[in-house]
Design a protein around this motif. Structure first.
Motif, PDB file in Angstrom:
ATOM      1  N   CYS A   1     -65.788 -19.382 -85.325  1.00  0.00           N
ATOM      2  CA  CYS A   1     -65.118 -20.621 -85.705  1.00  0.00           C
ATOM      3  C   CYS A   1     -64.035 -20.335 -86.730  1.00  0.00           C
ATOM      4  CB  CYS A   1     -66.125 -21.625 -86.248  1.00  0.00           C
ATOM      5  SG  CYS A   1     -66.974 -21.040 -87.739  1.00  0.00           S
TER       6      CYS A   1
ATOM      7  N   ASP B   1     -71.888 -27.282 -94.978  1.00  0.00           N
ATOM      8  CA  ASP B   1     -70.814 -27.248 -94.002  1.00  0.00           C
ATOM      9  C   ASP B   1     -71.012 -28.280 -92.899  1.00  0.00           C
ATOM     10  OD1 ASP B   1     -70.123 -25.124 -95.513  1.00  0.00           O
ATOM     11  OD2 ASP B   1     -70.236 -23.615 -93.940  1.00  0.00           O
TER      12      ASP B   1
ATOM     13  N   ASP C   1     -66.809 -28.241 -96.840  1.00  0.00           N
ATOM     14  CA  ASP C   1     -66.372 -27.118 -96.017  1.00  0.00           C
ATOM     15  C   ASP C   1     -66.702 -27.418 -94.566  1.00  0.00           C
ATOM     16  OD1 ASP C   1     -65.666 -25.935 -98.365  1.00  0.00           O
ATOM     17  OD2 ASP C   1     -67.261 -24.434 -98.361  1.00  0.00           O
TER      18      ASP C   1
ATOM     19  N   VAL D   1     -57.723 -22.202 -95.103  1.00  0.00           N
ATOM     20  CA  VAL D   1     -58.138 -21.837 -93.747  1.00  0.00           C
ATOM     21  C   VAL D   1     -58.312 -20.324 -93.622  1.00  0.00           C
ATOM     22  CG1 VAL D   1     -57.553 -22.035 -91.300  1.00  0.00           C
ATOM     23  CG2 VAL D   1     -56.811 -23.812 -92.909  1.00  0.00           C
ATOM     24  N   ASN D   2     -59.416 -19.915 -92.999  1.00  0.00           N
ATOM     25  CA  ASN D   2     -59.679 -18.500 -92.745  1.00  0.00           C
ATOM     26  C   ASN D   2     -60.268 -18.332 -91.348  1.00  0.00           C
ATOM     27  OD1 ASN D   2     -59.192 -16.958 -95.401  1.00  0.00           O
ATOM     28  ND2 ASN D   2     -60.461 -18.676 -96.072  1.00  0.00           N
ATOM     29  N   GLN D   3     -59.917 -17.218 -90.717  1.00  0.00           N
ATOM     30  CA  GLN D   3     -60.457 -16.915 -89.399  1.00  0.00           C
ATOM     31  C   GLN D   3     -61.906 -16.461 -89.527  1.00  0.00           C
ATOM     32  OE1 GLN D   3     -59.113 -17.458 -86.577  1.00  0.00           O
ATOM     33  NE2 GLN D   3     -56.908 -17.068 -86.559  1.00  0.00           N
ATOM     34  N   GLY D   4     -62.780 -17.030 -88.700  1.00  0.00           N
ATOM     35  CA  GLY D   4     -64.155 -16.571 -88.599  1.00  0.00           C
ATOM     36  C   GLY D   4     -64.397 -15.960 -87.242  1.00  0.00           C
TER      37      GLY D   4
ATOM     38  N   ASP E   1     -66.831 -25.870 -90.443  1.00  0.00           N
ATOM     39  CA  ASP E   1     -66.740 -24.835 -89.415  1.00  0.00           C
ATOM     40  C   ASP E   1     -66.101 -25.487 -88.201  1.00  0.00           C
ATOM     41  OD1 ASP E   1     -67.989 -23.003 -91.039  1.00  0.00           O
ATOM     42  OD2 ASP E   1     -69.972 -23.294 -90.168  1.00  0.00           O
TER      43      ASP E   1
ATOM     44  N   ASP F   1     -69.918 -29.231 -88.968  1.00  0.00           N
ATOM     45  CA  ASP F   1     -69.440 -28.588 -87.744  1.00  0.00           C
ATOM     46  C   ASP F   1     -68.526 -29.550 -86.994  1.00  0.00           C
ATOM     47  OD1 ASP F   1     -70.947 -26.290 -88.235  1.00  0.00           O
ATOM     48  OD2 ASP F   1     -72.697 -27.097 -87.211  1.00  0.00           O
TER      49      ASP F   1
ATOM     50  N   LYS G   1     -62.919 -21.217 -90.452  1.00  0.00           N
ATOM     51  CA  LYS G   1     -63.524 -21.699 -91.685  1.00  0.00           C
ATOM     52  C   LYS G   1     -62.483 -22.494 -92.475  1.00  0.00           C
ATOM     53  CE  LYS G   1     -67.509 -19.415 -91.262  1.00  0.00           C
ATOM     54  NZ  LYS G   1     -68.835 -20.052 -91.258  1.00  0.00           N
ATOM     55  N   VAL G   2     -62.789 -23.752 -92.742  1.00  0.00           N
ATOM     56  CA  VAL G   2     -61.834 -24.627 -93.412  1.00  0.00           C
ATOM     57  C   VAL G   2     -62.477 -25.257 -94.644  1.00  0.00           C
ATOM     58  CG1 VAL G   2     -60.319 -26.632 -93.162  1.00  0.00           C
ATOM     59  CG2 VAL G   2     -60.773 -25.170 -91.182  1.00  0.00           C
ATOM     60  N   LYS G   3     -61.839 -25.081 -95.785  1.00  0.00           N
ATOM     61  CA  LYS G   3     -62.241 -25.784 -97.003  1.00  0.00           C
ATOM     62  C   LYS G   3     -61.393 -27.040 -97.125  1.00  0.00           C
ATOM     63  CE  LYS G   3     -63.875 -21.845 -99.756  1.00  0.00           C
ATOM     64  NZ  LYS G   3     -65.259 -22.340 -99.834  1.00  0.00           N
TER      65      LYS G   3
END
Length: 292
Positions: free
Chosen positions: A124, A62, A133, A118-121, A135, A64, A126-128
């Motif tokens: 941060c 990942d 990937d 995209v997903n909520q962390g 953060d 950042d 989380k983006v693929k």
């Protein structure tokens, strides 16, 4: 038997730097293309962590990415006199576009791109990306004021701040990078290879089920080594590791600072390390070194 120099040489080399720039750029383009509903704010996008300072290892994946709101900011006025605080308060009013608004917009901007998942962390987003990937840390500028006379005559250390679990986390990634670059220069380039070696040692200890990954974040390893004096970092890696371990084993580490030079490395806040976990990492590294 100590860890062979040939193994340390492998660990000292950075992991692949390919694709992180493309991942970074894909996020930048998504934000540039977004139709900001409240007007486009002023913000920066920059890297932090191992890809920024070339301390990646072969296990890194990942990247950042920091997306920092600058048109609104949080501040620390604790170093100012009452006269300076009064002057600051006369010159500033509460922002109408805040961190929560900005984070929502950044999430929506990234989520509109078909090429990104995209997903909520917690800390941060989380983006693929098609490359790596990422953060994505959505934050706002943080100003630690050292002087304030008026809106043009003032001095502050720039940091960043974001919410996690209802509380604010403050860090100084630009100061961290600046200090690390200076440390590398003053050690003839031997600082960052040492950081990479210790990060690889961490991975080895995790693979052998000797330490818990969650108890030894890589960021804190870098901060730990930042407190070791310049003279301990030598061109020969074996000498460096021996010097660093000897120094850390003899020190009271509880007063160490993070690499930003501002915040304390150890404490009870979510962005600090446990001295007990750090001491365990040092001890287990010594055992690995002595029993390779």
């Amino acid at each position: 038997m100590a860890i062979p120099e040939s193994q340390l040489e492998i660990w000292a080399n950075p992991g692949s730097q390919d694709k992180y720039k493309d991942a970074h750029e894909s996020i930048r383009k998504a934000l540039d293309a977004y139709g900001w509903p409240n007007g486009k704010p002023t913000y920066d996008i920059y890297l932090q962590g191992s890809y920024k300072n070339s301390t990646t290892t072969r296990s890194n994946s990942d990247v950042d990415v920091v997306v920092q709101l600058n048109s609104s900011f949080k501040q620390d006025l604790s170093r100012l006199s009452q006269h300076e605080k009064d002057a600051y308060n006369r010159d500033h009013s509460d922002a109408t576009y805040r961190w929560d608004d900005f984070r929502g917009d950044v999430f929506n901007a990234l989520n509109t791109k078909d090429s990104l998942t995209v997903n909520q962390g917690n800390k941060c987003i989380k983006v693929k990306t098609p490359y790596l990937d990422a953060d994505v840390v959505v934050c706002m500028q943080y100003r630690f004021y050292e002087k304030y006379l008026n809106s043009t005559l003032n001095n502050y250390i720039e940091g960043m701040a974001f919410k996690s679990n209802g509380g604010w986390i403050v860090n100084y990634p630009k100061q961290h990078d600046k200090n690390g670059t200076l440390k590398s220069k003053n050690t003839n380039g031997n600082y960052y290879p040492a950081v990479r070696i210790f990060k690889n040692i961490k991975s080895k200890l995790i693979d052998k089920n000797i330490i818990n990954k969650e108890q030894v974040p890589s960021y804190f390893i870098e901060c730990l080594l930042y407190n070791v004096p310049y003279s301990n970092f030598e061109a020969r890696y074996g000498n460096t590791i021996r010097n660093v371990l000897s120094y850390l084993n003899q020190q009271d580490i509880t007063n160490f600072k993070c690499q930003n030079g501002i915040t304390s490395l150890f404490g009870d806040s979510p962005d600090q390390w446990s001295a007990k976990n750090a001491r365990n990492f040092i001890n287990k590294t010594i055992e690995l070194w002595n029993n390779w």
